[in-house]
Design an enzyme around this catalytic site. Structure first.
Site, PDB file in Angstrom:
ATOM      1  N   ARG A 107       0.889  -1.180   0.000  1.00  0.00           N
ATOM      2  CA  ARG A 107       0.000   0.000   0.000  1.00  0.00           C
ATOM      3  C   ARG A 107       0.913   1.211   0.000  1.00  0.00           C
ATOM      4  O   ARG A 107       1.680   1.426   0.947  1.00  0.00           O
ATOM      5  CB  ARG A 107      -0.910   0.008   1.231  1.00  0.00           C
ATOM      6  N   HIS A 134      -7.124   1.258  -6.724  1.00  0.00           N
ATOM      7  CA  HIS A 134      -7.404   0.335  -5.622  1.00  0.00           C
ATOM      8  C   HIS A 134      -8.087  -0.902  -6.223  1.00  0.00           C
ATOM      9  O   HIS A 134      -9.263  -1.172  -5.977  1.00  0.00           O
ATOM     10  CB  HIS A 134      -8.306   1.036  -4.600  1.00  0.00           C
ATOM     11  N   GLN A 137     -10.033  -3.701  -4.083  1.00  0.00           N
ATOM     12  CA  GLN A 137     -11.327  -3.276  -3.563  1.00  0.00           C
ATOM     13  C   GLN A 137     -12.417  -3.381  -4.629  1.00  0.00           C
ATOM     14  O   GLN A 137     -13.523  -3.858  -4.360  1.00  0.00           O
ATOM     15  CB  GLN A 137     -11.241  -1.828  -3.059  1.00  0.00           C
ATOM     16  N   ASP A 226     -17.204   7.040  -2.194  1.00  0.00           N
ATOM     17  CA  ASP A 226     -15.989   6.885  -1.390  1.00  0.00           C
ATOM     18  C   ASP A 226     -15.766   8.203  -0.655  1.00  0.00           C
ATOM     19  O   ASP A 226     -16.384   9.222  -0.976  1.00  0.00           O
ATOM     20  CB  ASP A 226     -14.801   6.541  -2.316  1.00  0.00           C
ATOM     21  N   CYS A 265     -16.320   1.444  -0.094  1.00  0.00           N
ATOM     22  CA  CYS A 265     -15.151   0.637   0.282  1.00  0.00           C
ATOM     23  C   CYS A 265     -14.832   0.728   1.768  1.00  0.00           C
ATOM     24  O   CYS A 265     -14.185  -0.160   2.309  1.00  0.00           O
ATOM     25  CB  CYS A 265     -13.949   1.039  -0.560  1.00  0.00           C
ATOM     26  N   ARG A 293     -13.672  -8.738   0.660  1.00  0.00           N
ATOM     27  CA  ARG A 293     -12.236  -8.449   0.493  1.00  0.00           C
ATOM     28  C   ARG A 293     -11.428  -9.707   0.777  1.00  0.00           C
ATOM     29  O   ARG A 293     -10.460 -10.022   0.085  1.00  0.00           O
ATOM     30  CB  ARG A 293     -11.786  -7.317   1.440  1.00  0.00           C
TER      31      ARG A 293
HETATM   32  N1  NVA Z   1      -9.910   6.785  -1.558  1.00  0.00           N
HETATM   33  C1  NVA Z   1      -9.610   6.257  -0.248  1.00  0.00           C
HETATM   34  C2  NVA Z   1      -9.825   4.791  -0.198  1.00  0.00           C
HETATM   35  C3  NVA Z   1      -9.645   4.191   1.163  1.00  0.00           C
HETATM   36  C4  NVA Z   1      -9.812   2.697   1.197  1.00  0.00           C
HETATM   37  C5  NVA Z   1      -8.183   6.607   0.129  1.00  0.00           C
HETATM   38  O1  NVA Z   1      -7.296   6.521  -0.726  1.00  0.00           O
HETATM   39  O2  NVA Z   1      -7.962   6.980   1.282  1.00  0.00           O
HETATM   40  N1   CP Z   2     -11.336  -0.301   1.890  1.00  0.00           N
HETATM   41  C1   CP Z   2     -10.088  -0.401   2.339  1.00  0.00           C
HETATM   42  O1   CP Z   2      -9.114  -0.575   1.586  1.00  0.00           O
HETATM   43  O2   CP Z   2      -9.988  -0.337   3.699  1.00  0.00           O
HETATM   44  P1   CP Z   2      -8.670  -0.198   4.546  1.00  0.00           P
HETATM   45  O3   CP Z   2      -8.084   1.162   4.255  1.00  0.00           O
HETATM   46  O4   CP Z   2      -9.142  -0.317   5.969  1.00  0.00           O
HETATM   47  O5   CP Z   2      -7.713  -1.289   4.170  1.00  0.00           O
END
Ligand code: NVA
Ligand code: CP
Length: 308
Positions: A107, A134, A137, A226, A265, A293
């Site tokens: 990540r 992502h 997801q 989101d 998500c 997931r």
């Molecule tokens: N768009 C959000 C998704 C979190 C799972 C982010 O990048 O924080």
């Molecule tokens: N939706 C998602 O990726 O959640 P987290 O940020 O908790 O991993």
């Protein structure tokens, strides 16, 4: 090397195989204790390294539980606890991990870091969220749609409301590869990534950018949103004001198909991108989506490791 960096590279056949495996494996282990290994233990002896440059709940737990259920194990760490945090290069980190583990999940703040890792690791690399996309997801979202409706995603109609962020980009890729219709209701100035839009447009699929929530959700079978402030961004009053007309409310859901699903998500911000009445209401499938997931991660791991 079968990296899972985006939703375009595995092509439709790869994504379809991953979805089918996730549905099958979820059904096969119904009623088993969560820590029990699947009967065939297909990844026995395999180790997944999981590196986080940003916080995570769902991604962390789903990959860790997933590799265990497949008979393998994981090493979970934040990038700041590695020599990466003191300036060791991602190239050298990749070369070292590639000598020790079977796959790496990252990540990352920057999609280019993920691509560099994949270039040098010599083992499959999985995108666990970047600034650009992502993909894991969105695969869980599609699995949830298919599970709830009993139909393949191809030919369905989806609406995405809000920020043109990493989730929007991955939905665009998915729509173009798997052949479903996607309408994005996004305010001016917050459009999805131009390169993602352009590539998806060339590939086919029906992807439309509209400037009102009602135009986006009209007749949709799925409404997705989101957060308006992604990890690493600072909250700005101006952005929140621009997003407010794209909030998912009961009135917005009423313009979609009568039994349209609501997906998010998570984490959610009730009163911002979605009202409590919608996310906690009868059309919301967000808890199935979160659980899925786990099931989709397992199928992605199997695809990356040549077991599908
Ligand atoms: N768009 C959000 C998704 C979190 C799972 C982010 O990048 O924080
Ligand atoms: N939706 C998602 O990726 O959640 P987290 O940020 O908790 O991993």
């Amino acid at each position: 090397m079968p990296h899972f960096l985006d939703l375009a590279t595995p092509k439709a056949a790869g994504l379809r195989a991953i979805l089918d495996e996730a549905h099958r494996r979820k059904a096969a282990r119904a009623g088993m204790p969560r820590g029990a290994v699947d009967a065939d233990a297909p990844l026995a002896g395999h180790v997944l390294a999981m590196i986080f440059e940003k916080p995570s709940t769902r991604t962390r737990f789903s990959f860790d539980m997933g590799i265990r259920q497949l008979g393998g194990s994981s090493i979970v760490t934040s990038a700041g606890d590695m020599q990466l945090g003191r300036g060791e290069t991602i190239e050298d980190t990749a070369r070292v991990l590639g000598r020790m583990v079977d796959a790496v999940m990252l990540r990352s703040n920057s999609h280019s870091t993920l691509e560099t890792l994949a270039e040098h690791a010599g083992v499959p690399v999985i995108n666990a969220l970047t600034d650009i996309s992502h993909p894991c997801q969105v695969m869980a979202d599609i699995m949830t749609f298919e599970e709830r409706t009993g139909r393949p995603v191809a030919g369905s109609t989806w609406a995405y409301l809000g920020d043109g962020n990493n989730m929007a980009n991955s939905l665009i890729e998915a729509a173009s590869v798997l052949g479903f219709d996607l309408r994005l209701g996004v305010p001016h100035g917050y459009d999805p990534d131009q390169a993602v839009m352009a590539t998806a447009g060339c590939r086919g699929g029906s992807i439309d950018l509209v400037r009102s929530a009602s135009a986006a959700v009209d007749g949709a079978e799925v409404v997705v949103t989101d957060t308006w402030v992604s990890m690493g961004q600072t909250s700005a009053k101006e952005k929140l004001a621009a997003m407010m007309p794209f909030q998912v409310t009961e009135a917005v859901m009423a313009k979609a198909q009568p039994n349209a699903l609501f997906l998010h998500c998570l984490p959610a911000h009730r009163g911002e991108e979605v009202t409590a009445a919608v996310i906690d209401g009868p059309q919301s499938a967000v808890w199935d989506e979160a659980e899925n997931r786990l099931h989709i991660q397992k199928a992605i791991l199997l695809w990356c490791l040549g077991k599908l």
